[in-house]
Design a protein around this motif. Structure first.
Motif, PDB file in Angstrom:
ATOM      1  N   THR A 154      25.755 -86.312  -0.385  1.00 32.62           N
ATOM      2  CA  THR A 154      25.544 -85.950  -1.787  1.00 32.62           C
ATOM      3  C   THR A 154      25.155 -84.479  -1.894  1.00 32.62           C
ATOM      4  O   THR A 154      24.825 -83.834  -0.895  1.00 32.62           O
ATOM      5  CB  THR A 154      24.445 -86.801  -2.446  1.00 32.62           C
ATOM      6  OG1 THR A 154      23.156 -86.409  -1.903  1.00 32.62           O
ATOM      7  CG2 THR A 154      24.660 -88.287  -2.214  1.00 32.62           C
ATOM      8  N   VAL A 155      25.187 -83.978  -3.116  1.00 35.22           N
ATOM      9  CA  VAL A 155      24.726 -82.620  -3.413  1.00 35.22           C
ATOM     10  C   VAL A 155      23.784 -82.686  -4.605  1.00 35.22           C
ATOM     11  O   VAL A 155      24.047 -83.424  -5.563  1.00 35.22           O
ATOM     12  CB  VAL A 155      25.913 -81.682  -3.732  1.00 35.22           C
ATOM     13  CG1 VAL A 155      25.398 -80.333  -4.227  1.00 35.22           C
ATOM     14  CG2 VAL A 155      26.779 -81.483  -2.500  1.00 35.22           C
ATOM     15  N   ILE A 156      22.687 -81.957  -4.536  1.00 41.82           N
ATOM     16  CA  ILE A 156      21.778 -81.817  -5.669  1.00 41.82           C
ATOM     17  C   ILE A 156      22.004 -80.440  -6.289  1.00 41.82           C
ATOM     18  O   ILE A 156      21.955 -79.424  -5.599  1.00 41.82           O
ATOM     19  CB  ILE A 156      20.305 -81.972  -5.255  1.00 41.82           C
ATOM     20  CG1 ILE A 156      20.047 -83.397  -4.756  1.00 41.82           C
ATOM     21  CG2 ILE A 156      19.372 -81.652  -6.432  1.00 41.82           C
ATOM     22  CD1 ILE A 156      18.627 -83.623  -4.266  1.00 41.82           C
ATOM     23  N   ARG A 157      22.284 -80.436  -7.588  1.00 39.33           N
ATOM     24  CA  ARG A 157      22.498 -79.191  -8.316  1.00 39.33           C
ATOM     25  C   ARG A 157      21.251 -78.851  -9.132  1.00 39.33           C
ATOM     26  O   ARG A 157      20.642 -79.736  -9.739  1.00 39.33           O
ATOM     27  CB  ARG A 157      23.707 -79.312  -9.248  1.00 39.33           C
ATOM     28  CG  ARG A 157      25.004 -79.636  -8.530  1.00 39.33           C
ATOM     29  CD  ARG A 157      26.158 -79.766  -9.503  1.00 39.33           C
ATOM     30  NE  ARG A 157      26.508 -78.473 -10.097  1.00 39.33           N
ATOM     31  CZ  ARG A 157      27.364 -77.607  -9.546  1.00 39.33           C
ATOM     32  NH1 ARG A 157      27.945 -77.891  -8.401  1.00 39.33           N
ATOM     33  NH2 ARG A 157      27.638 -76.471 -10.148  1.00 39.33           N
ATOM     34  N   ILE A 158      20.893 -77.580  -9.142  1.00 35.08           N
ATOM     35  CA  ILE A 158      19.757 -77.077  -9.907  1.00 35.08           C
ATOM     36  C   ILE A 158      20.212 -75.818 -10.623  1.00 35.08           C
ATOM     37  O   ILE A 158      20.782 -74.921 -10.006  1.00 35.08           O
ATOM     38  CB  ILE A 158      18.557 -76.750  -9.003  1.00 35.08           C
ATOM     39  CG1 ILE A 158      18.165 -77.952  -8.140  1.00 35.08           C
ATOM     40  CG2 ILE A 158      17.349 -76.305  -9.840  1.00 35.08           C
ATOM     41  CD1 ILE A 158      17.174 -77.605  -7.056  1.00 35.08           C
ATOM     42  N   GLY A 159      19.991 -75.754 -11.924  1.00 31.67           N
ATOM     43  CA  GLY A 159      20.417 -74.586 -12.677  1.00 31.67           C
ATOM     44  C   GLY A 159      21.916 -74.418 -12.675  1.00 31.67           C
ATOM     45  O   GLY A 159      22.431 -73.298 -12.759  1.00 31.67           O
ATOM     46  N   GLY A 160      22.643 -75.542 -12.555  1.00 28.06           N
ATOM     47  CA  GLY A 160      24.084 -75.496 -12.582  1.00 28.06           C
ATOM     48  C   GLY A 160      24.736 -75.141 -11.260  1.00 28.06           C
ATOM     49  O   GLY A 160      25.956 -75.045 -11.170  1.00 28.06           O
ATOM     50  N   ARG A 161      23.941 -74.980 -10.182  1.00 28.57           N
ATOM     51  CA  ARG A 161      24.490 -74.589  -8.891  1.00 28.57           C
ATOM     52  C   ARG A 161      24.045 -75.553  -7.803  1.00 28.57           C
ATOM     53  O   ARG A 161      22.927 -76.083  -7.843  1.00 28.57           O
ATOM     54  CB  ARG A 161      24.039 -73.172  -8.519  1.00 28.57           C
ATOM     55  CG  ARG A 161      24.493 -72.103  -9.491  1.00 28.57           C
ATOM     56  CD  ARG A 161      24.266 -70.732  -8.915  1.00 28.57           C
ATOM     57  NE  ARG A 161      24.961 -70.585  -7.658  1.00 28.57           N
ATOM     58  CZ  ARG A 161      24.654 -69.668  -6.744  1.00 28.57           C
ATOM     59  NH1 ARG A 161      23.662 -68.830  -6.962  1.00 28.57           N
ATOM     60  NH2 ARG A 161      25.325 -69.582  -5.617  1.00 28.57           N
ATOM     61  N   PRO A 162      24.895 -75.811  -6.800  1.00 31.18           N
ATOM     62  CA  PRO A 162      24.503 -76.692  -5.696  1.00 31.18           C
ATOM     63  C   PRO A 162      23.421 -76.035  -4.853  1.00 31.18           C
ATOM     64  O   PRO A 162      23.562 -74.890  -4.430  1.00 31.18           O
ATOM     65  CB  PRO A 162      25.806 -76.874  -4.905  1.00 31.18           C
ATOM     66  CG  PRO A 162      26.631 -75.675  -5.243  1.00 31.18           C
ATOM     67  CD  PRO A 162      26.273 -75.305  -6.653  1.00 31.18           C
ATOM     68  N   ARG A 163      22.326 -76.758  -4.611  1.00 30.39           N
ATOM     69  CA  ARG A 163      21.199 -76.207  -3.852  1.00 30.39           C
ATOM     70  C   ARG A 163      20.850 -77.030  -2.620  1.00 30.39           C
ATOM     71  O   ARG A 163      20.289 -76.507  -1.669  1.00 30.39           O
ATOM     72  CB  ARG A 163      19.954 -76.113  -4.749  1.00 30.39           C
ATOM     73  CG  ARG A 163      20.094 -75.224  -5.965  1.00 30.39           C
ATOM     74  CD  ARG A 163      20.259 -73.767  -5.602  1.00 30.39           C
ATOM     75  NE  ARG A 163      20.211 -72.911  -6.780  1.00 30.39           N
ATOM     76  CZ  ARG A 163      20.371 -71.598  -6.763  1.00 30.39           C
ATOM     77  NH1 ARG A 163      20.618 -70.994  -5.624  1.00 30.39           N
ATOM     78  NH2 ARG A 163      20.322 -70.889  -7.880  1.00 30.39           N
ATOM     79  N   VAL A 164      21.133 -78.336  -2.652  1.00 29.56           N
ATOM     80  CA  VAL A 164      20.738 -79.214  -1.549  1.00 29.56           C
ATOM     81  C   VAL A 164      21.921 -80.077  -1.147  1.00 29.56           C
ATOM     82  O   VAL A 164      22.527 -80.747  -1.993  1.00 29.56           O
ATOM     83  CB  VAL A 164      19.563 -80.125  -1.942  1.00 29.56           C
ATOM     84  CG1 VAL A 164      19.066 -80.920  -0.735  1.00 29.56           C
ATOM     85  CG2 VAL A 164      18.417 -79.325  -2.561  1.00 29.56           C
ATOM     86  N   ALA A 165      22.257 -80.075   0.146  1.00 27.23           N
ATOM     87  CA  ALA A 165      23.259 -80.989   0.691  1.00 27.23           C
ATOM     88  C   ALA A 165      22.515 -82.093   1.437  1.00 27.23           C
ATOM     89  O   ALA A 165      21.610 -81.819   2.225  1.00 27.23           O
ATOM     90  CB  ALA A 165      24.197 -80.252   1.636  1.00 27.23           C
ATOM     91  N   ASN A 166      22.862 -83.341   1.156  1.00 20.01           N
ATOM     92  CA  ASN A 166      22.170 -84.479   1.744  1.00 20.01           C
ATOM     93  C   ASN A 166      23.151 -85.392   2.457  1.00 20.01           C
ATOM     94  O   ASN A 166      24.271 -85.609   1.982  1.00 20.01           O
ATOM     95  CB  ASN A 166      21.475 -85.317   0.660  1.00 20.01           C
ATOM     96  CG  ASN A 166      20.667 -84.477  -0.297  1.00 20.01           C
ATOM     97  OD1 ASN A 166      19.578 -84.033   0.014  1.00 20.01           O
ATOM     98  ND2 ASN A 166      21.209 -84.245  -1.486  1.00 20.01           N
TER      99      ASN A 166
END
Length: 275
Positions: A152-164
């Motif tokens: 998965t990917v977590i997006r913050i502020g419209g941008r991908p920040r964390v890859a899980n």
């Protein structure tokens, strides 16, 4: 230009002045920096000096150069707060997902929050012979053939920040859970699919350079520093039930480990009650 040591290169003196303006809010987070000609005229230096100063601040993760668009001030690092309470076992509800500010405000003057923020499925790769798959099997006490994986990917502020990446000893997983783009907290979804409650067993922290796959997921150059948080969650009886490996853009987040409840007199400056 401000007075600095005479042996300090001109571009570094300019970089420091730009940093001072950023710190003072003259150029707020998310704002576009004036163009090279504008900065050259403002500071009385040539455009090469401006270019070198901007490159210096980009290397320091203060600025972000978007080719063909402009140069922008990066937001301050997100603090991922983790509270350690030795008196009780905390339920694993996906702490990184909960701790990150997923409802990120839009730039000043806009309303609402950035649409599409949060966690979403990127892929459900087959578990095979990779080093990561082997480590997951070892930590969960299973063979690779018994495991399912979800990225998965977590997006913050419209941008991908964390890859899980998550591995669980459950096969097969529901097709809907694996649908690319499916939103939601994956820890809760996996626990629900397995019909179990999850508790923390252990967590470890480290750092790596982004490989090609993570660079593509996070939209960063290969080799970009990534914070790594990995570990095992178990059922209440201690059976390992989930192995997770998170890679976080090191320029946008850092971990803050609390040994007391945040907000108390001894709190050293976390970002609120996130755990």
């Amino acid at each position: 230009m401000a007075t600095h040591r005479s042996d300090t290169p001109l571009y570094r003196r300019l970089a420091r002045q730009l940093q001072e303006r950023i710190d003072a809010g003259t150029y707020p987070a998310g704002s576009r920096l004036p163009s090279e000609p504008e900065l050259s005229a403002d500071f009385g230096v040539n455009r090469l000096t401006v270019r070198q100063a901007v490159a210096e601040l980009e290397r320091a993760a203060v600025l972000e150069i978007r080719r063909g668009v402009g140069t922008f001030v990066r937001p301050p690092a997100v603090r991922v707060s983790i509270t350690v309470d030795p008196r009780s076992q905390r339920f694993d509800l996906g702490s990184v997902h909960r701790a990150l500010p997923l409802d990120t405000p839009l730039p000043e003057g806009a309303a609402g929050t950035v649409e599409g923020d949060g966690e979403a499925v990127a892929a459900a790769p087959a578990v095979g012979g990779s080093a990561e798959d082997g480590e997951a099997a070892r930590q969960l006490g299973r063979t690779v053939g018994e495991l399912s994986r979800v990225d998965t990917v977590i997006r913050i502020g419209g941008r991908p920040r964390v890859a899980n990446s998550y591995w669980v000893p459950t096969r097969p997983l529901p097709a809907e859970l694996l649908r690319p783009g499916r939103p939601g907290n994956m820890v809760l979804a996996l626990a629900g699919a397995a019909g179990v409650e999850l508790e923390y067993d252990w967590r470890a922290f480290g750092a790596i350079g982004a490989d090609l796959a993570d660079a593509e997921l996070l939209g960063v150059p290969p080799g970009t520093p990534l914070l790594v948080r990995e570990g095992v969650s178990c059922t209440p009886d201690g059976t390992p039930a989930l192995y997770v490996r998170r890679r976080i853009d090191g320029s946008s987040a850092r971990f803050v480990l609390h040994y007391r409840e945040p907000g108390g007199a001894d709190d050293a400056g976390g970002s609120g009650p996130a755990r």
